[in-house]
Design a protein around this motif. Structure first.
Motif, PDB file in Angstrom:
ATOM      1  N   ASP A 237     -12.915  -6.308  13.530  1.00  0.00           N
ATOM      2  CA  ASP A 237     -12.628  -7.339  14.532  1.00  0.00           C
ATOM      3  C   ASP A 237     -12.021  -8.579  13.874  1.00  0.00           C
ATOM      4  N   LEU A 238     -11.049  -8.356  12.995  1.00  0.00           N
ATOM      5  CA  LEU A 238     -10.386  -9.461  12.304  1.00  0.00           C
ATOM      6  C   LEU A 238      -9.178  -9.922  13.101  1.00  0.00           C
ATOM      7  N   THR A 239      -8.921 -11.208  13.028  1.00  0.00           N
ATOM      8  CA  THR A 239      -7.732 -11.780  13.660  1.00  0.00           C
ATOM      9  C   THR A 239      -6.607 -11.813  12.629  1.00  0.00           C
ATOM     10  N   LYS A 240      -5.482 -11.153  12.952  1.00  0.00           N
ATOM     11  CA  LYS A 240      -4.357 -11.076  12.020  1.00  0.00           C
ATOM     12  C   LYS A 240      -3.077 -11.503  12.726  1.00  0.00           C
ATOM     13  N   GLU A 241      -2.270 -12.290  12.008  1.00  0.00           N
ATOM     14  CA  GLU A 241      -1.021 -12.787  12.565  1.00  0.00           C
ATOM     15  C   GLU A 241       0.208 -12.088  11.981  1.00  0.00           C
ATOM     16  N   LEU A 242       0.056 -11.404  10.862  1.00  0.00           N
ATOM     17  CA  LEU A 242       1.180 -10.738  10.204  1.00  0.00           C
ATOM     18  C   LEU A 242       1.204  -9.263  10.579  1.00  0.00           C
ATOM     19  N   ASP A 243       2.272  -8.573  10.210  1.00  0.00           N
ATOM     20  CA  ASP A 243       2.310  -7.136  10.439  1.00  0.00           C
ATOM     21  C   ASP A 243       1.254  -6.464   9.581  1.00  0.00           C
ATOM     22  N   PRO A 244       0.692  -5.340  10.017  1.00  0.00           N
ATOM     23  CA  PRO A 244      -0.433  -4.722   9.303  1.00  0.00           C
ATOM     24  C   PRO A 244      -0.147  -4.418   7.836  1.00  0.00           C
ATOM     25  N   GLU A 245       1.082  -4.019   7.512  1.00  0.00           N
ATOM     26  CA  GLU A 245       1.405  -3.683   6.123  1.00  0.00           C
ATOM     27  C   GLU A 245       1.297  -4.884   5.192  1.00  0.00           C
ATOM     28  N   ALA A 246       1.469  -6.080   5.720  1.00  0.00           N
ATOM     29  CA  ALA A 246       1.495  -7.287   4.885  1.00  0.00           C
ATOM     30  C   ALA A 246       0.187  -7.503   4.136  1.00  0.00           C
ATOM     31  N   TYR A 247      -0.929  -7.034   4.699  1.00  0.00           N
ATOM     32  CA  TYR A 247      -2.241  -7.274   4.099  1.00  0.00           C
ATOM     33  C   TYR A 247      -2.626  -6.210   3.069  1.00  0.00           C
ATOM     34  N   GLU A 248      -1.873  -5.136   2.972  1.00  0.00           N
ATOM     35  CA  GLU A 248      -2.279  -4.044   2.094  1.00  0.00           C
ATOM     36  C   GLU A 248      -2.304  -4.493   0.630  1.00  0.00           C
ATOM     37  N   VAL A 249      -3.249  -3.920  -0.101  1.00  0.00           N
ATOM     38  CA  VAL A 249      -3.397  -4.231  -1.523  1.00  0.00           C
ATOM     39  C   VAL A 249      -2.333  -3.492  -2.316  1.00  0.00           C
ATOM     40  N   THR A 250      -1.628  -4.223  -3.158  1.00  0.00           N
ATOM     41  CA  THR A 250      -0.722  -3.609  -4.132  1.00  0.00           C
ATOM     42  C   THR A 250      -1.176  -4.055  -5.515  1.00  0.00           C
ATOM     43  N   PHE A 251      -0.890  -3.242  -6.521  1.00  0.00           N
ATOM     44  CA  PHE A 251      -1.347  -3.588  -7.866  1.00  0.00           C
ATOM     45  C   PHE A 251      -0.461  -2.935  -8.922  1.00  0.00           C
ATOM     46  N   PHE A 252      -0.514  -3.523 -10.125  1.00  0.00           N
ATOM     47  CA  PHE A 252      -0.002  -2.829 -11.306  1.00  0.00           C
ATOM     48  C   PHE A 252      -1.022  -3.008 -12.419  1.00  0.00           C
ATOM     49  N   VAL A 253      -0.876  -2.210 -13.467  1.00  0.00           N
ATOM     50  CA  VAL A 253      -1.858  -2.182 -14.542  1.00  0.00           C
ATOM     51  C   VAL A 253      -1.185  -2.553 -15.861  1.00  0.00           C
ATOM     52  N   ILE A 254      -1.849  -3.406 -16.638  1.00  0.00           N
ATOM     53  CA  ILE A 254      -1.394  -3.786 -17.980  1.00  0.00           C
ATOM     54  C   ILE A 254      -2.385  -3.241 -18.999  1.00  0.00           C
ATOM     55  N   TYR A 255      -1.858  -2.735 -20.107  1.00  0.00           N
ATOM     56  CA  TYR A 255      -2.714  -2.335 -21.229  1.00  0.00           C
ATOM     57  C   TYR A 255      -2.368  -3.205 -22.429  1.00  0.00           C
ATOM     58  N   ASP A 256      -3.381  -3.907 -22.946  1.00  0.00           N
ATOM     59  CA  ASP A 256      -3.219  -4.735 -24.145  1.00  0.00           C
ATOM     60  C   ASP A 256      -3.853  -3.999 -25.319  1.00  0.00           C
ATOM     61  N   PRO A 257      -3.040  -3.403 -26.202  1.00  0.00           N
ATOM     62  CA  PRO A 257      -3.598  -2.589 -27.286  1.00  0.00           C
ATOM     63  C   PRO A 257      -4.309  -3.416 -28.349  1.00  0.00           C
ATOM     64  N   ARG A 258      -4.060  -4.713 -28.393  1.00  0.00           N
ATOM     65  CA  ARG A 258      -4.707  -5.547 -29.421  1.00  0.00           C
ATOM     66  C   ARG A 258      -6.217  -5.597 -29.220  1.00  0.00           C
ATOM     67  N   GLU A 259      -6.642  -5.594 -27.960  1.00  0.00           N
ATOM     68  CA  GLU A 259      -8.078  -5.586 -27.643  1.00  0.00           C
ATOM     69  C   GLU A 259      -8.493  -4.287 -26.967  1.00  0.00           C
ATOM     70  N   GLU A 260      -7.540  -3.382 -26.779  1.00  0.00           N
ATOM     71  CA  GLU A 260      -7.766  -2.106 -26.094  1.00  0.00           C
ATOM     72  C   GLU A 260      -8.381  -2.343 -24.709  1.00  0.00           C
ATOM     73  N   LEU A 261      -7.764  -3.260 -23.965  1.00  0.00           N
ATOM     74  CA  LEU A 261      -8.260  -3.624 -22.648  1.00  0.00           C
ATOM     75  C   LEU A 261      -7.218  -3.319 -21.578  1.00  0.00           C
ATOM     76  N   VAL A 262      -7.717  -2.910 -20.418  1.00  0.00           N
ATOM     77  CA  VAL A 262      -6.872  -2.629 -19.261  1.00  0.00           C
ATOM     78  C   VAL A 262      -7.137  -3.691 -18.198  1.00  0.00           C
ATOM     79  N   TYR A 263      -6.063  -4.300 -17.694  1.00  0.00           N
ATOM     80  CA  TYR A 263      -6.172  -5.294 -16.634  1.00  0.00           C
ATOM     81  C   TYR A 263      -5.443  -4.779 -15.404  1.00  0.00           C
ATOM     82  N   ARG A 264      -6.001  -5.089 -14.238  1.00  0.00           N
ATOM     83  CA  ARG A 264      -5.367  -4.743 -12.970  1.00  0.00           C
ATOM     84  C   ARG A 264      -4.945  -6.036 -12.273  1.00  0.00           C
ATOM     85  N   VAL A 265      -3.697  -6.100 -11.858  1.00  0.00           N
ATOM     86  CA  VAL A 265      -3.154  -7.282 -11.200  1.00  0.00           C
ATOM     87  C   VAL A 265      -2.818  -6.912  -9.761  1.00  0.00           C
TER      88      VAL A 265
END
Length: 416
Positions: free
Chosen positions: A311-339
């Motif tokens: 029951d959320l109130t939305k003013e934009l088209d439904p696709e606008a709210y969808e989550v998008t992401f990319f992933v970075i791997y930093d080998p110096r610390e062997e860590l994975v980040y999600r943006v």
């Protein structure tokens, strides 16, 4: 010290008897197969839960070159929220207190001074009513706070008070200071309240609470409003997830093929890690993926494929709210980040590339989160000593001691 050398040797001998049956190269080969064959798109029961934005590809950039790149966004703001952790008292109250703060790069001391504090209280006593709808001001108006009574539940009291305090403080502070952000806002964590949205899969009691009770729904609405506010102002916002425990992708892949990874981060590390001829990790480059649209796991409730009615109130088209992401791997610390970012921003290819390069450059330069996120984390964090002092203050306020557990005695005075 409880382990003598002989004990260490015994543990090592036991570990040596464990054989996985698959070496690292097999895992890398399987990860390459998953990348090449399963993710464009990844289906679950006929629904695409993961789709590439643009071409699916793995990219790399020299660490030093990336660190010296000119920032696409002249200023950046970071936002974070921290809590004292849920505390149970002998009088039956369960409380968590969260404070949110925003940081700016370059610095803005007045902005840094501001705080939003939320105290969430749970009680099964029907006579207790502590909700304050109005915000009270303190610190000459730089701080504002309120009390929220959590929904009454028979289980998961600590889960409920923690999530409501954390996300209400964060979203309120973001909305309050939205107009201060001129170029880019980076949330320390996901762009939506994952801790609330994952209730849909966590337990039927929590799932029902999310749908039926206005208090958690209102918090989710705050994040929807925040996205709309930034879209209206044409200022992008992203989320920098430092530690992701999501298993949504690997769980789906496991239904189609053997997937040995414990979570999605482990899968992407295998996909993105580069090695030299000797099998050693190449630490001179950062590697990262293209952006994906995600409808998996906690990303589903705000996707176009969701059948969950919040029951959320939305003013934009439904696709606008969808989550998008990319992933970075930093080998110096062997860590994975999600943006993460809402599709409202990443549907624009040029903006998508600017967001990518901004975060990649920040990670390269700092061997960790962007400076705006790091500064916000420092402002919002409540130290262990501060948590203990606040808990003692609450004991005095309520004239009731904390409900202690054995570990409180066992680890009292021990640094960890």
């Amino acid at each position: 010290m409880t382990l003598d050398p002989v004990h260490f040797d015994g543990i090592a001998q036991l570990a040596g008897r464990i054989e996985s049956g698959v070496d690292a190269s097999d895992h890398r080969d399987l990860a390459s197969t998953v990348w090449a064959d399963f993710l464009d798109p990844l289906y679950h029961e006929g629904t695409p839960i993961l789709e590439p934005l643009g071409d699916q590809r793995c990219r790399l950039v020299d660490v030093e070159d990336a660190a010296l790149m000119e920032s696409p966004f002249p200023t950046q703001h970071g936002l974070d929220s921290g809590t004292i952790n849920p505390t149970t008292f002998k009088n039956g109250l369960v409380i968590d207190v969260a404070q949110a703060a925003m940081a700016a790069v370059p610095s803005d001391l007045d902005l840094h001074r501001g705080r939003t504090i939320v105290s969430t209280v749970h009680s099964n006593d029907g006579t207790v009513d502590v909700t304050e709808d109005d915000w009270s001001l303190f610190d000459q108006g730089y701080g504002r706070g309120r009390i929220l009574q959590a929904p009454r539940v028979d289980r998961f009291e600590q889960t409920v008070v923690h999530a409501l305090a954390l996300y209400l403080a964060e979203s309120t502070h973001a909305k309050l200071n939205a107009d201060m952000v001129a170029d880019l806002l980076i949330l320390d964590g996901p762009i939506y309240p994952t801790g609330l949205l994952k209730w849909t899969d966590q337990d039927p009691t929590l799932a029902e609470l999310l749908v039926e009770d206005e208090r958690p729904r209102d918090v989710v609405q705050h994040y929807v409003d925040l996205v709309e506010r930034f879209v209206q102002r044409d200022v992008p916002l992203v989320g920098f997830v430092k530690s992701t425990a999501s298993k949504a992708i690997t769980r789906t892949v496991r239904r189609k093929s053997a997937a040995p990874w414990v979570n999605d981060a482990a899968l992407f590390e295998q996909i993105l890690r580069r090695t030299d001829d000797d099998g050693e990790t190449d630490t001179d480059v950062l590697t990262f993926t293209n952006w994906f649209v995600s409808r998996a796991g906690a990303d589903c409730p705000l996707s176009v494929e969701s059948d969950l009615d919040l029951d959320l109130t939305k003013e934009l088209d439904p696709e606008a709210y969808e989550v998008t992401f990319f992933v970075i791997y930093d080998p110096r610390e062997e860590l994975v980040y999600r943006v993460e970012a809402p599709y409202a921003f990443t549907r624009d290819e040029a903006l998508r590339e600017d967001l990518t390069m901004q975060v990649v450059s920040d990670v390269a330069a700092r061997t960790g989160p962007p400076l705006a996120v790091e500064k916000a984390d420092e402002l919002a964090r409540i130290s262990r000593q501060e948590k203990a002092a606040l808990q003692r203050q609450l004991e005095e306020t309520f004239s009731s001691d904390r409900q202690r557990e054995y570990n409180d005695v066992r680890w009292e005075g021990v640094e960890f």
